[in-house]
Structure formats: C-alpha cells, structure tokens
Design a protein around this motif. Structure first.
Motif, mmCIF file in Angstrom:
data_model
loop_
_atom_site.group_PDB
_atom_site.id
_atom_site.type_symbol
_atom_site.label_atom_id
_atom_site.label_comp_id
_atom_site.label_asym_id
_atom_site.label_seq_id
_atom_site.Cartn_x
_atom_site.Cartn_y
_atom_site.Cartn_z
ATOM 1 N N LEU A 1 0.826 -1.208 0.000
ATOM 2 C CA LEU A 1 0.000 0.000 0.000
ATOM 3 C C LEU A 1 0.860 1.258 0.000
ATOM 4 C CD1 LEU A 1 -2.828 -1.035 2.496
ATOM 5 C CD2 LEU A 1 -3.006 -0.783 0.011
ATOM 6 N N LEU A 2 1.995 1.223 0.712
ATOM 7 C CA LEU A 2 2.906 2.372 0.704
ATOM 8 C C LEU A 2 3.498 2.590 -0.689
ATOM 9 C CD1 LEU A 2 4.681 1.814 4.127
ATOM 10 C CD2 LEU A 2 3.376 3.836 3.484
ATOM 11 N N ILE A 3 3.729 1.514 -1.421
ATOM 12 C CA ILE A 3 4.189 1.642 -2.806
ATOM 13 C C ILE A 3 3.076 2.195 -3.688
ATOM 14 C CG2 ILE A 3 4.953 0.341 -4.835
ATOM 15 C CD1 ILE A 3 6.403 -1.561 -2.979
ATOM 16 N N LEU A 4 1.842 1.745 -3.431
ATOM 17 C CA LEU A 4 0.694 2.185 -4.232
ATOM 18 C C LEU A 4 0.494 3.694 -4.154
ATOM 19 C CD1 LEU A 4 -1.749 1.407 -5.971
ATOM 20 C CD2 LEU A 4 -3.034 1.033 -3.842
ATOM 21 N N VAL A 5 0.896 4.322 -3.045
ATOM 22 C CA VAL A 5 0.766 5.778 -2.906
ATOM 23 C C VAL A 5 1.374 6.497 -4.099
ATOM 24 C CG1 VAL A 5 1.494 7.766 -1.529
ATOM 25 C CG2 VAL A 5 0.698 5.699 -0.390
ATOM 26 N N PHE A 6 2.464 5.952 -4.648
ATOM 27 C CA PHE A 6 3.177 6.612 -5.749
ATOM 28 C C PHE A 6 2.832 6.013 -7.113
ATOM 29 C CE2 PHE A 6 5.665 7.048 -1.898
ATOM 30 C CZ PHE A 6 5.843 8.415 -1.862
ATOM 31 N N HIS A 7 1.828 5.138 -7.146
ATOM 32 C CA HIS A 7 1.452 4.506 -8.414
ATOM 33 C C HIS A 7 -0.045 4.597 -8.676
ATOM 34 C CE1 HIS A 7 5.420 2.745 -7.595
ATOM 35 N NE2 HIS A 7 5.520 2.611 -8.885
ATOM 36 N N LEU A 8 -0.693 5.583 -8.099
ATOM 37 C CA LEU A 8 -2.111 5.800 -8.404
ATOM 38 C C LEU A 8 -2.241 6.286 -9.850
ATOM 39 C CD1 LEU A 8 -3.267 7.573 -5.114
ATOM 40 C CD2 LEU A 8 -3.730 5.224 -5.808
ATOM 41 N N PRO A 9 -3.162 5.718 -10.631
ATOM 42 C CA PRO A 9 -3.272 6.082 -12.056
ATOM 43 C C PRO A 9 -3.669 7.549 -12.252
ATOM 44 C CG PRO A 9 -4.465 4.048 -11.566
ATOM 45 C CD PRO A 9 -4.100 4.654 -10.250
ATOM 46 N N LYS A 10 -2.879 8.264 -13.031
ATOM 47 C CA LYS A 10 -3.167 9.680 -13.262
ATOM 48 C C LYS A 10 -4.428 9.868 -14.094
ATOM 49 C CE LYS A 10 1.520 11.485 -12.799
ATOM 50 N NZ LYS A 10 2.621 12.256 -13.446
ATOM 51 N N ARG A 11 -4.763 8.880 -14.905
ATOM 52 C CA ARG A 11 -5.970 9.038 -15.733
ATOM 53 C C ARG A 11 -7.242 8.991 -14.889
ATOM 54 N NH1 ARG A 11 -3.968 3.959 -16.980
ATOM 55 N NH2 ARG A 11 -5.303 2.170 -16.449
#
Length: 216
Positions: A177-187
């Motif tokens: 989840l901490l990694i997901l913070v920086f991989h949320l889809p910009k679209r």
C-alpha cells in the motif's frame, strides 16, 4: 516577541523534547528497552511527527499543518501515557535488529500521519504537496528498513526469515500500500489536487489501520 509564523515550530520543538524525555525515562526504568510495547509505539509515532514537522515551511498552509500535527502528536502521547510503564524483561528484545524493527514501525506510522495532514492541507501549494509525498516516501523507506532488519531478527530468534502468519502478511500488505501511494493512475485523478487528496486518504488509511492493528 516571537513572530506568529515561528510559534508552531517552537511548540513542536518543546513537545518533541517532552515526548523524548518520556521515552528516555521509560528506558531507564527497565533492563531492556520495551520497544515492542504499545506505549513506545504511540510515543514514538508522536515524536516522529513532531521532529519531521520542523521541515514545514513558514507560511500559512504549512502553519495549519504544524498546529494540527502538534494536536495529533500530543493526543497520541497522552494515550500512550495511559498505558503505564511497560515491562522490559523480554529476552527477544536483546538483539539490535529487534529494537530497530520495532522502532521502524512508529517512525513509519508517524510519517504517514504527517504526510496525510500535509497533503490534505496543501491545496494548490506545490512545494507543500511535494513535501507531503516526501514524508510518505520516507515512511515507506522506514517500513522497508524495518522489514529487512526484522528478517535478521526473525532468523536469529526462530531460525527463519519468513513465516506464513498474519503478522508477516499484514506487513507485506502495508508495504504494498505504501508503494501504491506513488502509483495511483493519473488518468483516474487528472487534477493535481485530486491526486494529493487520494494519496492523503491512502496514507491516512495505512496509519489508522496500523494503529488499530497494534492497539486492538
């Protein structure tokens, strides 16, 4: 007279000294530092928030974050004080890797809470938004560092670095989840403000889940 813009930093520093003194007093009262206790966990998270909040810039939105951080950190510390003096007789805390593992958790959670407050309050302040993301990044690094030293501790204590248990799965999930913070889809989140709010919600959820897991 102290300028109003410097007052939050002054109170943050005083509160940090208070919490640090309490943590030192806990250690002096027992033979082994009780890093795994709920009291140290809560007080450590509070101290991490107070120390890293000193990096906030001196302007209005950041001052709001500073005051909110002060209130939240002192609340955590007061809850910690209600836990009483933890025992320091657990021989599994003798290895340095054990102490580092348990200290990494409050550091990471305190930074997650601070990141959430910063991202929520940043609005259109790009520098403040980047600082909030930096807090989240350091939280992830601290958590991963704890996992690494925890593997050494696990090998030292149980002869293996991984166990198919709820504790290990929970830690792995938190790190993902901490990694997901920086991989949320910009679209999905086109505006910068929407992205900051989504990241704030995620790190806040991580912090609150960890607090609940530790305390209940």
């Amino acid at each position: 007279m102290t300028p109003k813009s410097t007052l939050p930093r002054l109170w943050l520093a005083l509160a940090a000294l208070l919490v640090l003194a309490d943590l030192l007093r806990i250690g002096l009262a027992v033979p082994l530092y009780p890093a795994s206790s709920e009291r140290v966990f809560l007080a450590g998270a509070a101290l991490a928030m107070l120390l890293f909040a000193q990096l906030l810039p001196n302007r209005t939105p950041a001052n709001h974050v500073a005051w909110a951080t002060l209130v939240m950190a002192l609340t955590l510390w007061l809850i910690a004080c209600g836990k009483g003096q933890p025992p320091g007789d657990n021989v599994m805390l003798i290895p340095l890797s054990a102490q580092l593992f348990f200290f990494s958790r409050p550091l990471s959670i305190g930074l997650c809470l601070l990141a959430a407050l910063t991202l929520l309050t940043s609005r259109d302040d790009k520098a403040l938004t980047q600082l909030g993301r930096w807090y989240a990044l350091v939280a992830g690094i601290a958590f991963l560092g704890g996992e690494i030293v925890g593997s050494f501790w696990s090998f030292y204590g149980w002869g293996r670095t991984w166990s198919w248990s709820a504790h290990f799965f929970f830690s792995a999930l938190v790190y993902l989840l901490l990694i997901l913070v920086f991989h949320l889809p910009k679209r999905w989140l086109g505006r910068e403000r929407d992205m900051a709010l989504a990241q704030a919600a995620l790190v806040a959820a991580i912090a609150l889940t960890n607090l609940g897991y530790k305390l209940w």
